[in-house]
Design an enzyme around this catalytic site. Structure first.
Site, PDB file in Angstrom:
ATOM      1  N   GLY A  16       1.094  -0.852  -0.308  1.00 34.86           N
ATOM      2  CA  GLY A  16      -0.515  -0.142  -0.169  1.00 34.86           C
ATOM      3  C   GLY A  16       0.576   1.629  -0.138  1.00 34.86           C
ATOM      4  O   GLY A  16       1.990   0.920  -0.082  1.00 34.86           O
ATOM      5  N   CYS A  17       0.091   2.578  -0.296  1.00 38.02           N
ATOM      6  CA  CYS A  17       0.744   3.432  -0.793  1.00 38.02           C
ATOM      7  C   CYS A  17       1.625   4.044   0.932  1.00 38.02           C
ATOM      8  O   CYS A  17       2.597   4.573   0.749  1.00 38.02           O
ATOM      9  CB  CYS A  17      -0.284   4.112  -1.370  1.00 38.02           C
ATOM     10  SG  CYS A  17      -1.419   5.023  -0.227  1.00 38.02           S
ATOM     11  N   PHE A  18       0.543   4.081   1.596  1.00 39.04           N
ATOM     12  CA  PHE A  18       0.665   4.957   3.296  1.00 39.04           C
ATOM     13  C   PHE A  18       1.755   3.450   3.613  1.00 39.04           C
ATOM     14  O   PHE A  18       3.070   4.169   4.476  1.00 39.04           O
ATOM     15  CB  PHE A  18      -0.360   4.991   3.743  1.00 39.04           C
ATOM     16  CG  PHE A  18      -0.650   6.412   4.180  1.00 39.04           C
ATOM     17  CD1 PHE A  18      -0.452   7.282   4.047  1.00 39.04           C
ATOM     18  CD2 PHE A  18      -2.563   6.454   3.739  1.00 39.04           C
ATOM     19  CE1 PHE A  18      -0.723   8.291   4.481  1.00 39.04           C
ATOM     20  CE2 PHE A  18      -3.133   7.310   4.375  1.00 39.04           C
ATOM     21  CZ  PHE A  18      -2.386   8.823   4.124  1.00 39.04           C
ATOM     22  N   ALA A  19       1.428   2.058   3.437  1.00 39.44           N
ATOM     23  CA  ALA A  19       2.224   1.661   4.008  1.00 39.44           C
ATOM     24  C   ALA A  19       4.391   1.178   3.771  1.00 39.44           C
ATOM     25  O   ALA A  19       4.458   1.940   4.268  1.00 39.44           O
ATOM     26  CB  ALA A  19       2.216  -0.211   3.656  1.00 39.44           C
TER      27      ALA A  19
END
Length: 326
Positions: A135-138
């Site tokens: 994921g992007c935030f991850a």
């Protein structure tokens, strides 16, 4: 050698970025780009930035001879699509949803999905058949914390404040992506419960087993279109110099992750596959700032980076992208 590429869910933002990157990838041959709602329509009719770049049209089905298929479907839809469509065992899959990121979901339909964060799992990715793209935030948060985990230096709760652009919500319209709502505005969503926390925790525990701490994550919606700026802080016994050295050593062979001596900002990475990190010490608190483009390093660029690793190419192939700084 040409890698035959198929894309499913071709009308969304991540698919548009994939097409933009792969059109200029010297080893990629774009084939079927599947969109059930746009079959027969020109790609550039949906992805305006590709006007003059390609004459490809959307299709209703894959061709069946792909070397790799990118699934650019909404969360929960990749499993449903794979249940209804059987791909040859020789076809690699790179999934951009969250359907296979956690260990409990990694095996599906006879396939094992390897978590595709190259800075963590490069050797496993090179041997994999299927990839669960992070994921992007991850991605932004993990890259800020992995060096501490490897050194066993995560010893207290972690606090994260991170803001993302409107493209992080996808292309489907909702109240919070309308211009009149988003402009001159900022808000939080899913505080302490964001879906990326699970994959972050598993990655950190992979490097620092028996990890027992809370990651207190407050995500913000920003009034800009793309990018993630994350501020990550935790108590640490490291000095500022020691922390910088630790980070520089950890990422010395990572072509897209750089530890900057200067404070960083979002425009340095927008439109690129880069992650920039900056490390500072304030009293007992170690502050790591992390910036990425949510659609590139946070999604499609990282997916191409994974494709390069799968096919034995330099992971930078096709990803020499310049930031839109000015």
């Amino acid at each position: 050698m040409k890698i035959k590429v198929g894309i499913v869910g071709g009308a969304g933002y991540t698919a548009g970025e994939l097409i933009r990157i792969l059109l200029h990838h010297e080893y990629a041959e774009l084939g079927a780009i599947v969109s059930s709602s746009n079959a027969g329509n020109p790609i550039a009719q949906v992805h305006d930035d590709l006007v003059g770049e390609t004459n490809l049209v959307f299709t209703a089905e894959l061709a069946g001879d792909e070397d790799v298929v990118f699934l650019c479907l909404g969360h929960g839809n990749s499993k449903a699509w794979l249940t209804q469509h059987e791909l040859p065992g020789t076809t690699h899959i790179i999934d951009l949803s969250n359907d296979f990121r956690l260990e409990v979901d990694a095996e599906f339909g006879g396939r094992e999905f390897v978590y595709g964060l190259p800075e963590l799992n490069r050797s496993r990715i090179q041997q994999a058949q299927s990839i669960a793209n992070p994921g992007c935030f991850a991605t932004a948060i993990q890259l800020a914390l992995l060096p501490l985990a490897q050194a066993g230096k995560l010893t207290d709760d972690v606090h994260v404040s991170a803001i993302t652009g409107s493209t992080g919500a996808g292309q489907s319209l909702s109240e919070t992506v309308h211009f009149s709502w988003r402009t001159n505005n900022v808000s939080i969503y899913k505080p302490f419960t964001h879906q990326h926390l699970g994959e972050i925790g598993e990655s950190l525990a992979q490097l620092q087993p028996q990890l027992e701490l809370d990651i207190n994550f407050i995500p913000y919606r920003g009034n800009f279109s793309r990018g993630i700026f994350a501020s990550v802080y935790t108590p640490s016994d490291l000095t500022q110099e020691g922390a910088r050295e630790l980070y520089q050593q950890f990422y010395q062979d990572a072509p897209f992750t750089t530890v900057s001596d200067k404070e960083i900002h979002l425009k340095q990475v927008v439109n690129t596959n880069k992650c920039l990190l900056h490390v500072q010490k304030f009293g007992k608190q170690l502050l790591i700032t992390s910036v990425i483009d949510n659609l590139v390093k946070g999604a499609s660029g990282q997916a191409v980076q994974n494709m390069n690793l799968l096919f034995g190419l330099p992971e930078t192939t096709g990803l020499g992208l310049k930031a839109g700084l000015f």
